[in-house]
Design a protein around this motif. Structure first.
Motif, PDB file in Angstrom:
ATOM      1  N   HIS A 172       0.809  -1.223   0.000  1.00 28.11           N
ATOM      2  CA  HIS A 172       0.000   0.000   0.000  1.00 28.11           C
ATOM      3  C   HIS A 172       0.843   1.275   0.000  1.00 28.11           C
ATOM      4  CE1 HIS A 172      -3.370  -2.642   0.651  1.00 28.11           C
ATOM      5  NE2 HIS A 172      -2.717  -3.176   1.652  1.00 28.11           N
ATOM      6  N   CYS A 173       2.141   1.122   0.280  1.00 32.73           N
ATOM      7  CA  CYS A 173       2.992   2.319   0.327  1.00 32.73           C
ATOM      8  C   CYS A 173       4.319   2.145  -0.402  1.00 32.73           C
ATOM      9  CB  CYS A 173       3.255   2.721   1.779  1.00 32.73           C
ATOM     10  SG  CYS A 173       4.358   1.574   2.664  1.00 32.73           S
ATOM     11  N   GLY A 174       4.554   0.980  -0.999  1.00 32.80           N
ATOM     12  CA  GLY A 174       5.838   0.707  -1.624  1.00 32.80           C
ATOM     13  C   GLY A 174       6.187   1.627  -2.778  1.00 32.80           C
ATOM     14  N   GLY A 175       5.154   2.143  -3.459  1.00 34.05           N
ATOM     15  CA  GLY A 175       5.393   3.025  -4.592  1.00 34.05           C
ATOM     16  C   GLY A 175       5.420   4.497  -4.244  1.00 34.05           C
ATOM     17  N   SER A 176       5.289   4.825  -2.966  1.00 31.46           N
ATOM     18  CA  SER A 176       5.155   6.231  -2.561  1.00 31.46           C
ATOM     19  C   SER A 176       6.338   7.101  -2.952  1.00 31.46           C
ATOM     20  CB  SER A 176       4.930   6.320  -1.048  1.00 31.46           C
ATOM     21  OG  SER A 176       3.696   5.756  -0.680  1.00 31.46           O
ATOM     22  N   ALA A 177       7.555   6.628  -2.690  1.00 26.26           N
ATOM     23  CA  ALA A 177       8.741   7.443  -2.990  1.00 26.26           C
ATOM     24  C   ALA A 177       8.795   7.801  -4.474  1.00 26.26           C
ATOM     25  CB  ALA A 177      10.004   6.700  -2.571  1.00 26.26           C
ATOM     26  N   THR A 178       8.482   6.844  -5.331  1.00 22.56           N
ATOM     27  CA  THR A 178       8.502   7.095  -6.777  1.00 22.56           C
ATOM     28  C   THR A 178       7.408   8.073  -7.182  1.00 22.56           C
ATOM     29  OG1 THR A 178       9.424   4.907  -7.235  1.00 22.56           O
ATOM     30  CG2 THR A 178       8.300   6.017  -9.046  1.00 22.56           C
ATOM     31  N   ILE A 179       6.215   7.892  -6.644  1.00 26.07           N
ATOM     32  CA  ILE A 179       5.102   8.784  -6.990  1.00 26.07           C
ATOM     33  C   ILE A 179       5.369  10.211  -6.525  1.00 26.07           C
ATOM     34  CG2 ILE A 179       2.670   9.308  -6.484  1.00 26.07           C
ATOM     35  CD1 ILE A 179       2.124   6.313  -6.618  1.00 26.07           C
ATOM     36  N   LEU A 180       5.914  10.353  -5.338  1.00 20.98           N
ATOM     37  CA  LEU A 180       6.243  11.695  -4.834  1.00 20.98           C
ATOM     38  C   LEU A 180       7.273  12.372  -5.726  1.00 20.98           C
ATOM     39  CD1 LEU A 180       6.451  10.890  -1.009  1.00 20.98           C
ATOM     40  CD2 LEU A 180       4.587  12.062  -2.202  1.00 20.98           C
ATOM     41  N   LYS A 181       8.256  11.602  -6.181  1.00 17.03           N
ATOM     42  CA  LYS A 181       9.290  12.152  -7.059  1.00 17.03           C
ATOM     43  C   LYS A 181       8.707  12.561  -8.406  1.00 17.03           C
ATOM     44  CE  LYS A 181      13.765  11.014  -9.159  1.00 17.03           C
ATOM     45  NZ  LYS A 181      14.822   9.972  -9.295  1.00 17.03           N
ATOM     46  N   GLU A 182       7.828  11.743  -8.968  1.00 18.63           N
ATOM     47  CA  GLU A 182       7.280  12.002 -10.299  1.00 18.63           C
ATOM     48  C   GLU A 182       6.244  13.115 -10.313  1.00 18.63           C
ATOM     49  OE1 GLU A 182       7.780   7.501 -12.212  1.00 18.63           O
ATOM     50  OE2 GLU A 182       5.790   8.395 -12.000  1.00 18.63           O
ATOM     51  N   THR A 183       5.479  13.265  -9.233  1.00 17.19           N
ATOM     52  CA  THR A 183       4.374  14.231  -9.219  1.00 17.19           C
ATOM     53  C   THR A 183       4.660  15.496  -8.415  1.00 17.19           C
ATOM     54  OG1 THR A 183       3.319  13.264  -7.260  1.00 17.19           O
ATOM     55  CG2 THR A 183       2.725  12.324  -9.415  1.00 17.19           C
ATOM     56  N   GLY A 184       5.600  15.407  -7.471  1.00 19.80           N
ATOM     57  CA  GLY A 184       5.841  16.535  -6.581  1.00 19.80           C
ATOM     58  C   GLY A 184       4.769  16.693  -5.522  1.00 19.80           C
ATOM     59  N   ALA A 185       3.949  15.652  -5.326  1.00 18.48           N
ATOM     60  CA  ALA A 185       2.851  15.712  -4.356  1.00 18.48           C
ATOM     61  C   ALA A 185       3.383  15.781  -2.922  1.00 18.48           C
ATOM     62  CB  ALA A 185       1.953  14.492  -4.516  1.00 18.48           C
ATOM     63  N   LYS A 186       2.516  16.230  -2.022  1.00 17.97           N
ATOM     64  CA  LYS A 186       2.793  16.208  -0.596  1.00 17.97           C
ATOM     65  C   LYS A 186       2.266  14.893  -0.024  1.00 17.97           C
ATOM     66  CE  LYS A 186       4.592  20.343  -0.434  1.00 17.97           C
ATOM     67  NZ  LYS A 186       6.049  20.515  -0.176  1.00 17.97           N
ATOM     68  N   HIS A 187       2.959  14.392   0.976  1.00 20.30           N
ATOM     69  CA  HIS A 187       2.649  13.086   1.546  1.00 20.30           C
ATOM     70  C   HIS A 187       2.106  13.252   2.962  1.00 20.30           C
ATOM     71  CE1 HIS A 187       2.626   8.873   1.719  1.00 20.30           C
ATOM     72  NE2 HIS A 187       3.884   8.607   2.045  1.00 20.30           N
TER      73      HIS A 187
END
Length: 283
Positions: free
Chosen positions: A100-115
């Motif tokens: 449920h969270c394994g892809g978070s680092a990649t998604i944050l890098k690609e989108t610039g979203a806040k976590h």
């Protein structure tokens, strides 16, 4: 290293690898048609690892990054629905397990979203969970990701006129979170997880002493939530595939509106927890 010790080490490593692979169902990484659930709430996950997109005029909120290898699947689903990947402004999760969270680092890098993460799981997210060893459960380890906001029970996350509420439903992890939001005036509930994974110690746990009481809190919270739309961190919780198949033939009735199914699922999971607790207590 002596030959016998080397062979033993190799056997342990192979056993762990096969066990880790067995934990992962093919449905976790099999693409599934992205679809509208209701209002501005969409499904963008796989056959079983559920990710949700809440769209707004000011950008979007993504719930659950799934596995690291799930990121292209989620990105493709968002794009197929006609939304921009880089318009994701906030990333939320259900709990700190790699599915449920394994892809978070990649998604944050690609989108610039806040976590934004519930405070009970925030340290694990930033550290990458349990240190990887041959014997540590694979789902407890994942790529570390920066947390921008540590949430408390009942806090709201608002973007572009849409608000999600973070409900602490601990036990599965200390910060396991069930998300709720209003969709077309109805109550949508995305259950974090009420399940007891195989091997979980519920009695005299050295790493999580309050786990049994936290599970009891989880079920109290889940049973008290107002519910119209039943969703969860895994599609299997709410029979995703069967309900999605009914969308085209529902005749205006949304199959995801399922109060009875929600109540039955929560009751079943509570009984499973109580049975396991009694077993571990020797009753």
């Amino acid at each position: 290293m002596k030959p016998v010790l080397f062979l033993f080490s190799l056997l342990v490593s192979l056993t762990f690898t096969l066990s880790a692979q067995a934990q992962r169902s093919a449905a976790w990484t099999t693409p599934f048609p992205p679809h509208k659930i209701a209002g501005n709430l969409y499904y963008v996950g796989s056959q079983d690892l559920a990710s949700y997109l809440v769209t707004t005029p000011e950008g979007h909120i993504l719930i659950n990054s799934s596995l690291e290898e799930s990121v292209p699947l989620i990105r493709d689903a968002v794009t197929k629905l006609g939304f921009k990947w880089t318009d994701i402004k906030i990333l939320l999760i259900s709990h700190a397990h790699d599915d449920h969270c394994g892809g978070s680092a990649t998604i944050l890098k690609e989108t610039g979203a806040k976590h934004f993460v519930m405070e009970g799981d925030a340290d694990a997210i930033e550290s990458g969970g349990v240190k990887k060893t041959r014997l540590s459960a694979s789902y407890m380890s994942f790529a570390p990701a920066k947390v921008d906001r540590r949430l408390k029970d009942g806090e709201e996350v608002t973007l572009g006129g849409s608000t999600l509420v973070a409900h602490l439903t601990p036990g599965h992890t200390p910060g396991c979170t069930t998300w709720t939001m209003k969709v077309d005036g109805l109550d949508a509930v995305i259950i974090g997880s009420p399940n007891v994974n195989p091997g979980t110690v519920l009695v005299n746990s050295k790493t999580y002493p309050a786990i049994a009481e936290d599970y009891k809190t989880c079920f109290r919270v889940l049973k008290a939530l107002p519910i119209d739309i039943f969703l969860g961190a895994h599609g299997g919780y709410y029979d995703l595939q069967a309900k999605h198949a009914k969308l085209a033939t529902a005749g205006g009735n949304n199959p995801f509106f399922d109060k009875a199914g929600y109540a039955a699922y929560v009751a079943d999971r509570e009984q499973a927890f109580l049975k396991e607790l009694a077993k571990q207590m020797g009753k």
